[in-house]
Motif scaffolding. Structure first.
Motif, PDB file in Angstrom:
ATOM      1  N   ALA B 208      -6.857  58.570  36.681  1.00  0.00           N
ATOM      2  CA  ALA B 208      -5.918  57.924  37.835  1.00  0.00           C
ATOM      3  C   ALA B 208      -6.171  56.489  38.201  1.00  0.00           C
ATOM      4  N   ASP B 209      -5.174  55.820  38.999  1.00  0.00           N
ATOM      5  CA  ASP B 209      -5.451  54.493  39.108  1.00  0.00           C
ATOM      6  C   ASP B 209      -6.500  53.960  39.649  1.00  0.00           C
ATOM      7  N   GLY B 210      -6.861  54.841  40.824  1.00  0.00           N
ATOM      8  CA  GLY B 210      -8.065  54.520  41.518  1.00  0.00           C
ATOM      9  C   GLY B 210      -9.522  54.477  40.707  1.00  0.00           C
ATOM     10  N   ASP B 211      -9.407  54.932  39.625  1.00  0.00           N
ATOM     11  CA  ASP B 211     -10.648  55.280  38.747  1.00  0.00           C
ATOM     12  C   ASP B 211     -10.145  54.450  37.604  1.00  0.00           C
ATOM     13  N   SER B 212      -9.407  53.647  37.361  1.00  0.00           N
ATOM     14  CA  SER B 212      -9.171  52.712  36.040  1.00  0.00           C
ATOM     15  C   SER B 212      -9.317  51.253  36.437  1.00  0.00           C
ATOM     16  N   PRO B 213     -10.396  50.669  36.217  1.00  0.00           N
ATOM     17  CA  PRO B 213     -10.941  49.519  36.817  1.00  0.00           C
ATOM     18  C   PRO B 213     -10.242  48.301  35.928  1.00  0.00           C
ATOM     19  N   ASN B 214      -9.799  48.526  34.648  1.00  0.00           N
ATOM     20  CA  ASN B 214      -9.279  47.455  34.027  1.00  0.00           C
ATOM     21  C   ASN B 214      -7.774  47.216  34.322  1.00  0.00           C
ATOM     22  N   THR B 215      -7.241  48.205  35.047  1.00  0.00           N
ATOM     23  CA  THR B 215      -5.680  48.125  35.098  1.00  0.00           C
ATOM     24  C   THR B 215      -5.277  46.862  35.709  1.00  0.00           C
ATOM     25  N   GLN B 216      -5.803  46.477  36.764  1.00  0.00           N
ATOM     26  CA  GLN B 216      -5.369  45.646  37.353  1.00  0.00           C
ATOM     27  C   GLN B 216      -5.430  43.944  36.884  1.00  0.00           C
ATOM     28  N   GLN B 217      -6.580  43.887  36.077  1.00  0.00           N
ATOM     29  CA  GLN B 217      -6.708  42.540  35.263  1.00  0.00           C
ATOM     30  C   GLN B 217      -5.504  42.785  34.177  1.00  0.00           C
ATOM     31  N   SER B 218      -5.302  43.853  33.520  1.00  0.00           N
ATOM     32  CA  SER B 218      -4.469  43.860  32.382  1.00  0.00           C
ATOM     33  C   SER B 218      -3.029  43.552  32.945  1.00  0.00           C
ATOM     34  N   MET B 219      -2.811  44.016  33.968  1.00  0.00           N
ATOM     35  CA  MET B 219      -1.304  43.937  34.628  1.00  0.00           C
ATOM     36  C   MET B 219      -1.082  42.449  34.869  1.00  0.00           C
ATOM     37  N   ALA B 220      -2.196  41.794  35.435  1.00  0.00           N
ATOM     38  CA  ALA B 220      -2.170  40.404  35.809  1.00  0.00           C
ATOM     39  C   ALA B 220      -1.847  39.590  34.501  1.00  0.00           C
ATOM     40  N   TRP B 221      -2.284  39.984  33.346  1.00  0.00           N
ATOM     41  CA  TRP B 221      -2.200  39.320  31.958  1.00  0.00           C
ATOM     42  C   TRP B 221      -1.000  39.701  31.505  1.00  0.00           C
ATOM     43  N   ASN B 222      -0.162  40.558  31.912  1.00  0.00           N
ATOM     44  CA  ASN B 222       1.076  41.220  31.270  1.00  0.00           C
ATOM     45  C   ASN B 222       0.756  42.007  29.956  1.00  0.00           C
ATOM     46  N   ILE B 223      -0.544  42.397  29.885  1.00  0.00           N
ATOM     47  CA  ILE B 223      -0.865  43.234  28.674  1.00  0.00           C
ATOM     48  C   ILE B 223      -0.414  44.819  29.129  1.00  0.00           C
ATOM     49  N   LYS B 224      -0.435  45.017  30.358  1.00  0.00           N
ATOM     50  CA  LYS B 224       0.123  46.433  30.640  1.00  0.00           C
ATOM     51  C   LYS B 224       1.035  46.068  31.866  1.00  0.00           C
ATOM     52  N   ARG B 225       2.208  46.691  31.719  1.00  0.00           N
ATOM     53  CA  ARG B 225       3.128  46.546  32.521  1.00  0.00           C
ATOM     54  C   ARG B 225       3.266  47.741  33.748  1.00  0.00           C
ATOM     55  N   HIS B 226       2.635  48.992  33.513  1.00  0.00           N
ATOM     56  CA  HIS B 226       2.812  50.095  34.527  1.00  0.00           C
ATOM     57  C   HIS B 226       1.392  50.548  34.750  1.00  0.00           C
ATOM     58  N   ASN B 228      -1.321  53.712  35.062  1.00  0.00           N
ATOM     59  CA  ASN B 228      -1.557  55.021  34.351  1.00  0.00           C
ATOM     60  C   ASN B 228      -0.658  55.964  35.107  1.00  0.00           C
ATOM     61  N   ASP B 229      -0.745  55.919  36.488  1.00  0.00           N
ATOM     62  CA  ASP B 229       0.007  56.929  37.101  1.00  0.00           C
ATOM     63  C   ASP B 229       1.365  56.858  37.053  1.00  0.00           C
ATOM     64  N   GLU B 230       1.633  55.859  37.007  1.00  0.00           N
ATOM     65  CA  GLU B 230       3.241  55.547  36.960  1.00  0.00           C
ATOM     66  C   GLU B 230       3.871  55.962  35.700  1.00  0.00           C
ATOM     67  N   LEU B 231       3.074  55.872  34.514  1.00  0.00           N
ATOM     68  CA  LEU B 231       3.351  56.153  33.278  1.00  0.00           C
ATOM     69  C   LEU B 231       3.265  57.707  33.264  1.00  0.00           C
ATOM     70  N   ARG B 232       2.261  58.211  33.791  1.00  0.00           N
ATOM     71  CA  ARG B 232       2.147  59.840  33.705  1.00  0.00           C
ATOM     72  C   ARG B 232       3.099  60.560  34.599  1.00  0.00           C
ATOM     73  N   GLN B 233       3.777  59.882  35.653  1.00  0.00           N
ATOM     74  CA  GLN B 233       4.994  60.382  36.390  1.00  0.00           C
ATOM     75  C   GLN B 233       5.988  60.329  35.725  1.00  0.00           C
ATOM     76  N   ARG B 234       6.338  59.257  34.932  1.00  0.00           N
ATOM     77  CA  ARG B 234       7.381  59.100  34.068  1.00  0.00           C
ATOM     78  C   ARG B 234       7.490  60.203  32.869  1.00  0.00           C
ATOM     79  N   PHE B 235       6.360  60.346  32.223  1.00  0.00           N
ATOM     80  CA  PHE B 235       6.280  61.383  31.220  1.00  0.00           C
ATOM     81  C   PHE B 235       6.675  62.783  31.803  1.00  0.00           C
ATOM     82  N   VAL B 236       5.931  63.286  32.853  1.00  0.00           N
ATOM     83  CA  VAL B 236       6.396  64.417  33.419  1.00  0.00           C
ATOM     84  C   VAL B 236       7.816  64.847  33.798  1.00  0.00           C
TER      85      VAL B 236
END
Lengths: 96, 314, 308
Positions: B208-226, B228-236
């Motif tokens: 879950a986003d709260g437990d994903s320490p790398n997400t913030q930085q990866s999004m700032a670098w445009n490595i990640k765009r969404h 984890n929880d956003e993508l999981r929701q989309r998948f469901v």
């Protein structure tokens, strides 16, 4: 333990149709030029006939630098794709 | 170690790098990039590549037993594609200054990871279909945004891979359609397989986003765009109507449409299972790694021979 | 405008038919499907023609099974892709030939694009071992020894290429079509095998030893490739089949050249004998075929009548 040597890296250029330029499509490993051509045909064209392929050892490519200020690559500027690793990769929880 | 490579102009370089990212432009191999950016990418691309290669095993398990020649051809081509995807991704990682052999060593010595989903077994042929539908479907949700990732070689590899993955997902779903329209036994196989793969598929998006320490930085670098929880929701949200069309039940009693959110509410995966699989005690971790290690070691003499031949005849 | 970095766009642009990466398509192309039901050439016994299609088809089917065992086991990722390509080509050849055989003998339903009731699947999954007509070479395991793998591939592809070259002008349109396409495919397989034979033969001492051992083992099965069955003998006259004995000179010449260049010795292994004149072409197999057939058929037989 296995040896630390791998087959050299080749860059692959494909011309999909007559009249087009060869375009860089990626790279692959091969022990020699013939194997590189074979592998490129398998991987990047699925043996599509009429397609022209160039392969060249990555280390043979001399490249310009996109910016004048390029201290990071300065010591080995001509080795585009391969320069020594200078740190270990930390273990972390993956989330692909 | 790393800082010594840079001189006083690093702030300029960093500014140019960030401006490139902010303009949604691509970073290319010879551009200056922060060490952490490089390190993050190597880790992510390597894990992705390893996942493709390890991912050949669970489905490869069924090639020689596929129940029709057409299904056999499809499965063989699909598993072959996965080898190709692994190669594209290793090549992308190599532009960052690592060597494929080195990454392979890290995989087989378990110092680098791969997607935990491949540590589950495939005891039923329905698993081939469900992997295509759910696992490849989740992978597509994760991967399509990566086609716009800030690192050029990774983004370009992902374009190629996503095209092929969409066929993979389609063939999986098509197999399941054939099976749910088949005998009661085949229908039961599909449901049983969905029951096993649903939760691990949700776990593919990571904690879950709260437990994903790398997400913030990866999004700032445009490595990640969404996230984890956003993508999981989309998948469901994508999967629910597909499951209905198949006539299978997704094994989550909390799964229901929420008209206020205009999205599905769903239950929490068992994160302790996720942690255990990551840590190495999934049902097939040992087997998958041992298989890869054996193949690599059995091939050592072949790779050496090709090299020796090339040296003699160059 | 097309933007190559936009995957959403490229996904919607691409179809299974025009994407060169999707090698197998969804079934047969229409022209091949039409030819499956082409009339039997004049003066030919349909049973002979069906048997011949099975021989050529079973060689491809059983050999691709052995090659498929290499999936996720190859010495390098590039070899994963190459071996799978070869297996896919052979599987494609087998499907057309089995469909033709099925059509000629009235097995299964017409067509062959899907479902276990298709002729190709009736024949692949519901024959017993003694009804398979493949040669012994293709059923031999290589136990994931790349030297043995390449030895088998070298012998098989050299021989099959020589056969297919001659079958391009077969009076049977299906065999001619398979041969026309197959010549290109198998030329590539042979090229792959030759290059690896050179690398292994003239690589390291270890690889030389293993390649030689692979050839020594495979050589026992070479002689059978040149043996002419009764069906073949009858079909040669009608311009449908090629007499395999005719391919001997070409095959041996290619092998001799390759072995010499690869610093390997021509094996002196004695050829495997027959049982009262019967071998693979007559349905009499080595003990290695049984487990292959069992594995191949296990799931289909458990769900006989099911559609996949």
């Amino acid at each position: 333990m296995s040896e630390r040597k791998s087959w050299p890296l080749y860059e692959v250029f494909v011309r999909g149709k007559r009249g087009l330029n060869h375009v860089h499509v990626g790279s692959l490993h091969a022990a020699d030029d013939e194997m590189a051509l074979h592998n490129a045909r398998d991987l990047y064209t699925r043996r599509n006939e009429g397609v022209s392929i160039w392969v060249v050892k990555a280390e043979a490519i001399t490249a310009s630098s996109p910016s004048e200020k390029d201290p990071f690559f300065a010591p080995s500027g001509d080795k585009v794709y391969r320069h020594p690793t200078f740190y270990a990769i930390p273990e972390e929880v993956p989330h692909l | 170690m790393t800082a010594t490579h840079h001189d006083v102009r690093e702030p300029d370089l960093e500014a140019v790098f960030q401006a490139t990212i902010d303009a949604d432009q691509r970073i290319e191999p010879r551009d200056w990039m922060p060490d952490d950016y490089r390190r993050t990418l190597i880790r992510q691309i390597a894990q992705h590549a390893h996942s493709e290669i390890i991912g050949m095993q669970p489905e490869g398990n069924w090639i020689t037993r596929a129940p029709s020649l057409r299904r056999k051809a499809i499965l063989l081509a699909k598993v072959q594609d996965e080898a190709g995807h692994g190669m594209y991704l290793y090549a992308a990682a190599e532009t960052l200054g690592v060597d494929r052999e080195e990454l392979t060593e890290k995989l087989i010595s378990a110092t680098q990871k791969y997607s935990s989903i491949f540590n589950y077994p495939t005891p039923s042929y329905a698993d081939v279909g469900v992997i295509g539908w759910l696992v490849d479907g989740a992978a597509i949700c994760n991967q399509v945004p990566l086609c716009r990732c800030s690192y050029g070689p990774y983004a370009r590899a992902m374009v190629r891979i996503c095209k092929e993955e969409s066929f993979h997902q389609r063939q999986g779903y098509e197999l399941l359609l054939a099976m749910v329209n088949g005998t009661p036994e085949q229908q039961a196989m599909v449901q049983e397989s969905v029951d096993r793969w649903w939760w691990p598929s949700l776990m593919m998006f990571g904690p879950a986003d709260g437990d994903s320490p790398n997400t913030q930085q990866s999004m700032a670098w445009n490595i990640k765009r969404h996230t984890n929880d956003e993508l999981r929701q989309r998948f469901v949200d994508m999967s629910v109507p597909q499951a209905e069309a198949l006539g299978v039940t997704l094994p989550d009693p909390d799964l229901r449409w929420n008209p206020e959110r205009q999205a599905h509410d769903f239950g929490e995966p068992d994160w302790s299972e996720f942690t255990a699989v990551i840590a190495g005690s999934g049902p097939a971790n040992t087997q998958r790694l041992a298989h890869r290690r054996r193949a690599h070691e059995n091939g050592a003499w072949v790779r050496e021979a090709a090299q020796a031949y090339a040296e003699k005849h160059s | 405008m097309s933007d190559p970095t936009n995957a959403y766009q490229s996904l919607s642009e691409t179809t299974a038919q025009d994407d060169p990466r999707w090698a197998f398509g969804t079934g047969f192309t229409d022209d091949v499907a039409a030819e499956i039901s082409a009339p039997v050439p004049a003066g030919v016994d349909p049973a002979d023609l069906a048997a011949y299609c099975l021989m050529l088809g079973d060689d491809a089917l059983i050999y691709q099974h052995r090659l498929s065992e290499w999936v996720a086991n190859a010495p390098e990722l590039e070899e994963e892709v190459a071996l799978a390509n070869i297996a896919l080509d052979l599987l494609g050849q087998a499907r057309v030939l089995l469909s033709r055989a099925g059509h000629l003998t009235g097995v299964g339903i017409k067509g062959g694009s899907a479902g276990s009731t298709a002729a190709e699947d009736r024949l692949a999954y519901f024959r017993v071992e003694s009804e398979f007509r493949n040669v012994a070479l293709v059923e031999q395991p290589d136990d994931l020894d790349f030297g043995r793998c390449i030895a088998h591939l070298l012998l098989f592809s050299t021989w099959r290429l020589a056969l297919l070259h001659r079958l391009v002008s077969s009076a049977d349109p299906v065999i001619a079509a398979v041969a026309a396409k197959g010549v290109k495919e198998v030329a590539y397989h042979r090229d792959y095998a030759v290059r690896w034979t050179l690398r292994l033969g003239d690589g390291t001492a270890e690889s030389h030893r293993r390649m030689q051992a692979g050839l020594d083992g495979a050589w026992a099965f070479l002689e059978e490739l040149f043996r002419t069955s009764d069906e073949e003998r009858r079909l040669v006259g009608a311009g449908v089949a090629v007499d395999p004995a005719e391919t001997r000179a070409e095959v041996e010449e290619v092998l001799d050249q390759v072995l010499t260049r690869a610093t390997l010795l021509r094996p002196t292994t004695r050829p495997m004998g027959t049982v009262g004149g019967r071998g693979g072409r007559q349905g009499l197999h080595t003990e290695k075929l049984g487990p292959v057939v069992d594995e191949l058929q296990s799931l289909a037989r458990r769900f006989e009548g099911a559609t996949w």
